[in-house]
Design a protein around this motif. Structure first.
Motif, short mmCIF file in Angstrom:
data_model
loop_
_atom_site.label_atom_id
_atom_site.label_comp_id
_atom_site.label_asym_id
_atom_site.label_seq_id
_atom_site.Cartn_x
_atom_site.Cartn_y
_atom_site.Cartn_z
N ILE A 162 76.58 -40.62 68.58
CA ILE A 162 77.97 -40.71 69.04
C ILE A 162 78.65 -39.36 68.90
O ILE A 162 79.33 -38.89 69.82
CB ILE A 162 78.74 -41.79 68.24
N ILE A 163 78.46 -38.71 67.74
CA ILE A 163 79.08 -37.39 67.50
C ILE A 163 78.63 -36.38 68.55
O ILE A 163 79.45 -35.68 69.16
CB ILE A 163 78.71 -36.88 66.09
N TYR A 164 77.32 -36.31 68.77
CA TYR A 164 76.80 -35.30 69.71
C TYR A 164 77.13 -35.64 71.16
O TYR A 164 77.30 -34.75 71.99
CB TYR A 164 75.29 -35.13 69.52
N SER A 165 77.24 -36.93 71.47
CA SER A 165 77.59 -37.32 72.84
C SER A 165 79.06 -36.99 73.13
O SER A 165 79.41 -36.58 74.24
CB SER A 165 77.35 -38.82 73.05
N VAL A 166 79.91 -37.16 72.12
CA VAL A 166 81.35 -36.90 72.30
C VAL A 166 81.63 -35.40 72.29
O VAL A 166 82.40 -34.89 73.11
CB VAL A 166 82.17 -37.62 71.20
N LYS A 167 81.02 -34.68 71.35
CA LYS A 167 81.35 -33.28 71.14
C LYS A 167 80.54 -32.30 71.99
O LYS A 167 80.92 -31.14 72.12
CB LYS A 167 81.15 -32.91 69.66
N SER A 186 66.49 -34.16 56.69
CA SER A 186 67.09 -33.08 55.92
C SER A 186 66.55 -31.73 56.39
O SER A 186 67.32 -30.76 56.55
CB SER A 186 66.80 -33.29 54.43
N GLY A 187 65.24 -31.64 56.63
CA GLY A 187 64.63 -30.40 57.09
C GLY A 187 65.13 -29.98 58.46
O GLY A 187 65.36 -28.80 58.73
N VAL A 188 65.31 -30.97 59.35
CA VAL A 188 65.82 -30.66 60.70
C VAL A 188 67.26 -30.17 60.62
O VAL A 188 67.65 -29.24 61.35
CB VAL A 188 65.69 -31.89 61.62
N LEU A 189 68.08 -30.78 59.77
CA LEU A 189 69.46 -30.31 59.60
C LEU A 189 69.50 -28.87 59.12
O LEU A 189 70.35 -28.09 59.53
CB LEU A 189 70.21 -31.23 58.63
N LEU A 190 68.56 -28.51 58.24
CA LEU A 190 68.46 -27.12 57.79
C LEU A 190 68.07 -26.21 58.95
O LEU A 190 68.65 -25.13 59.13
CB LEU A 190 67.43 -27.01 56.66
N ALA A 191 67.09 -26.63 59.74
CA ALA A 191 66.67 -25.84 60.90
C ALA A 191 67.83 -25.67 61.89
O ALA A 191 67.99 -24.59 62.48
CB ALA A 191 65.47 -26.51 61.59
N MET A 192 68.64 -26.70 62.04
CA MET A 192 69.78 -26.63 62.96
C MET A 192 70.85 -25.67 62.42
O MET A 192 71.53 -25.00 63.21
CB MET A 192 70.38 -28.03 63.16
N SER A 193 70.99 -25.60 61.10
CA SER A 193 71.95 -24.65 60.54
C SER A 193 71.47 -23.21 60.77
O SER A 193 72.27 -22.31 61.03
CB SER A 193 72.17 -24.92 59.05
N TYR A 194 70.16 -23.00 60.68
CA TYR A 194 69.59 -21.67 60.99
C TYR A 194 69.81 -21.34 62.46
O TYR A 194 70.15 -20.20 62.81
CB TYR A 194 68.10 -21.67 60.65
N LYS A 219 85.96 -20.25 69.13
CA LYS A 219 84.86 -20.63 70.02
C LYS A 219 83.54 -20.67 69.27
O LYS A 219 82.72 -21.58 69.45
CB LYS A 219 84.77 -19.64 71.19
N ALA A 220 83.33 -19.70 68.38
CA ALA A 220 82.10 -19.65 67.58
C ALA A 220 82.02 -20.84 66.62
O ALA A 220 80.98 -21.49 66.49
CB ALA A 220 82.03 -18.34 66.81
N CYS A 270 79.67 -25.16 65.99
CA CYS A 270 79.08 -25.70 64.75
C CYS A 270 79.65 -27.06 64.36
O CYS A 270 79.15 -27.68 63.41
CB CYS A 270 79.33 -24.74 63.58
N VAL A 271 80.69 -27.52 65.06
CA VAL A 271 81.40 -28.73 64.63
C VAL A 271 80.48 -29.94 64.58
O VAL A 271 80.45 -30.69 63.59
CB VAL A 271 82.61 -29.01 65.55
N SER A 272 79.69 -30.15 65.64
CA SER A 272 78.81 -31.32 65.69
C SER A 272 77.80 -31.30 64.55
O SER A 272 77.55 -32.32 63.90
CB SER A 272 78.07 -31.38 67.03
N HIS A 273 77.23 -30.11 64.30
CA HIS A 273 76.25 -30.00 63.22
C HIS A 273 76.89 -30.21 61.86
O HIS A 273 76.32 -30.88 60.99
CB HIS A 273 75.56 -28.64 63.26
N MET A 274 78.10 -29.67 61.65
CA MET A 274 78.79 -29.87 60.38
C MET A 274 79.08 -31.35 60.15
O MET A 274 78.93 -31.86 59.03
CB MET A 274 80.09 -29.06 60.35
N CYS A 275 79.46 -32.06 61.21
CA CYS A 275 79.69 -33.51 61.10
C CYS A 275 78.40 -34.23 60.73
O CYS A 275 78.39 -35.12 59.88
CB CYS A 275 80.24 -34.06 62.41
N ALA A 276 77.28 -33.84 61.37
CA ALA A 276 75.99 -34.46 61.08
C ALA A 276 75.58 -34.23 59.62
O ALA A 276 75.06 -35.14 58.96
CB ALA A 276 74.92 -33.92 62.03
#
Length: 314
Positions: free
Chosen positions: A292-297, A114-122, A238-239, A243-249
């Motif tokens: 899978i999400i990050y490898s595809v996207k 959960s903390g890493v997902l927050l860091a990724m959103s930042y 483009k912007a 964010c698509v991969s992170h939003m999916c995660a």
């Protein structure tokens, strides 16, 4: 009474429940479960190795992704021994200390995720809001400090849970409703007041998953506000695409968690199989889907993994 409780605690064991109603199918069920574990552990390990080996991937976004992969492997490895032990060997019994250790690692790695997902959103917010200073803001020392901070916070918050449970007396059948040990299950076992444990557990949930999810929502509101200020439609898409991969995660992680929480409160009388499946989705699906999400996207991740295999063939 205290001496008797401590003495009984030394030999206390916990009985883990398999998949209710499908006990006779454990052999067949071991196939999809073992496949999920292989995909989760191998897929996330490949991402970690690719990020470490490929200089092109030594950017903040991919370093955070590597941290996410570490937490996914941690969650998978934490549940694997008891889940596969039940499915393969019908081994339902686990030592109480081993159960507490498993509970600690499952919740700690989930909190770290959960903390890493927050860091990724930042990370995504900085990349879109101030792209020219992106690498100047998210330097390697800062990323390392963020990773260490997330780890320290998770360990510090989760450490009291097994310690407090260890102090309580246990004097009845210790049967858990899952194939692994969770705090919400374990606090049902003691024959003593567990109000402190419940309050602490709720406080930890609010201080981690609750606060993290709120800040992720805030970051995406700011991201959308920034994106809407971009003049060209192509630039906006483009912007957002970054964010698509992170939003999916985030959705893969938080939707099952919310589903489990709703089931526990709104559908208490539902079949035990439904509760088991919902909890299994929460713990098993994100580690499987994220690589899978990050490898595809994410093209650089795909190329990094392909480079690993091409180097091995050489």
């Amino acid at each position: 009474m205290g001496a008797e409780s401590n003495e009984s605690l030394d030999v206390l064991s916990v009985f883990l429940t398999g998949i209710p109603g499908l006990e006779s199918q454990h052999g067949w069920l071991s196939i999809p479960f073992s496949t999920m574990y292989v995909v989760a552990i191998v897929g996330n390990s490949l991402i970690m190795i690719a990020v470490q080996e490929d200089p092109v991937l030594h950017e903040p976004m991919y370093l955070f992704l590597s941290m996410l992969a570490v937490t996914e492997v941690g969650v998978s490895v934490s549940t694997l021994p008891t889940v596969m032990g039940i499915l393969w060997f019908d081994a339902h019994q686990i030592d109480f200390d081993g159960c507490l250790a498993q509970m600690f690692f499952i919740h700690t790695f989930s909190c770290m995720e959960s903390g890493v997902l927050l860091a990724m959103s930042y990370d995504r917010f900085v990349a879109i809001y101030n792209p020219l200073r992106y690498t100047a803001i998210l330097t390697l020392p800062r990323i390392i400090c963020m990773g260490l901070g997330i780890t320290l916070k998770s360990v510090t918050l989760m450490a009291p849970l097994p310690i407090l449970l260890k102090q309580l007396p246990y004097c009845h059948t210790n049967v858990l409703s899952h194939s692994y040990c969770l705090h919400s299950d374990l606090i049902q076992l003691p024959c003593a007041d567990t109000k402190l444990n419940s309050i602490l557990g709720l406080a930890i949930v609010l201080a981690t998953f609750g606060l993290d999810s709120l800040l992720i929502v805030v970051s995406y509101v700011l991201i959308l506000y920034t994106v809407l200020g971009i003049a060209s439609e192509e630039g906006r898409w483009k912007a957002l695409n970054t964010c698509v991969s992170h939003m999916c995660a985030v959705l893969v992680y938080y939707v099952p968690m919310i589903g489990v929480s709703v089931m526990h409160r709104a559908a208490k009388h539902a079949s035990p199989l439904v509760h088991t499946l919902m909890s299994s989705i929460y713990l098993f699906v994100p580690p499987v889907l994220n690589p899978i999400i990050y490898s595809v996207k994410t093209k650089p991740i795909r190329q990094g993994i392909f480079t690993l295999f091409s180097c091995k063939r050489k």
